[in-house]
Enzyme design. Sequence first.
Site, short mmCIF file in Angstrom:
data_model
loop_
_atom_site.label_atom_id
_atom_site.label_comp_id
_atom_site.label_asym_id
_atom_site.label_seq_id
_atom_site.Cartn_x
_atom_site.Cartn_y
_atom_site.Cartn_z
N SER A 42 0.84 -1.20 0.00
CA SER A 42 0.00 0.00 0.00
C SER A 42 0.88 1.25 0.00
O SER A 42 1.72 1.42 -0.86
CB SER A 42 -0.96 -0.05 1.20
OG SER A 42 -2.00 0.88 1.04
N ASP A 159 -5.93 -3.51 -2.13
CA ASP A 159 -4.89 -3.11 -1.18
C ASP A 159 -4.21 -4.31 -0.50
O ASP A 159 -4.86 -5.17 0.08
CB ASP A 159 -5.53 -2.21 -0.12
CG ASP A 159 -4.50 -1.40 0.64
OD1 ASP A 159 -3.64 -2.00 1.30
OD2 ASP A 159 -4.57 -0.16 0.59
#
Length: 271
Positions: A42, A159
């Site tokens: 991320s 993510d």
Amino acid sequence: MIKGRKVALVLGSGGARGWAHIGVVRALKKRGFKPDLVVGTSIGALVGAMVAAGTFETFDREINAFSPIKLAKFFTEVHLPQHGLLSGRPVLDWLVQPHLLGLRTFSELKVPFAAVATDLYREREVVLREGNVAQAVRASIAIPGIFDPVVRGNAVLVDGGLVSPVPVNVARQLGAEVVVAVDINTHSPEQGAVNGGETLQMPTLFATLLQTMRMIENESCRNLLARDRPEVLIRPAAGHLQTLDFHAGKALIATGERAVAEVEKDLEQWL
């Protein structure tokens, strides 16, 4: 290599708290630290890609110069939510600027790099090490419900923080013998509690989605680090901030620098 051992820098997920990674990298660079491998999830993938590309200093200066208006453009491009509230296109357009990641492929990076995403349907981590780096970072930061997922091959990617918020295990799989990891997830739930006398407010849709993601990340992070602890664990004091608190950039960078000073003995022992 340091003392003949392969050393990895692992940068974890956490949204805006990830600006603390900038302070960590700054402080490590001042100490002469040069990783043989960078792994990020991320926001950690975003910062890590800059380190691997050799554009970190330029990226650092740009983040410090960011105005609230420039930051807001990444989160105001709301479209019909078929897949996510935001397309993520402005973020990708920013990443592919020549002075940041441009159109680099993984093979063109100065330091080996891996970005971690989540295969939404197979419920597992995906380690991205081939193809366009900016697109891999875009997949790694695709917060479910906020950003559109990224289709890559036969996988729908979101993510990486969902399954691997601090991917120490990925660094080990790629041959790292010494891991310096940065955890920006760990915090006490009481930090987000409503204090006495405050008025309880219903959260926005953004806030609900982000807090849900954070709960998953926190639990996953605790489990992963208990199972595979890095040789050096850096924990900037960023837990009190929310995922979209990008306005706190300079304070977070300073927090990251202080966190490195707190593990000075560990760094000396291993590096």
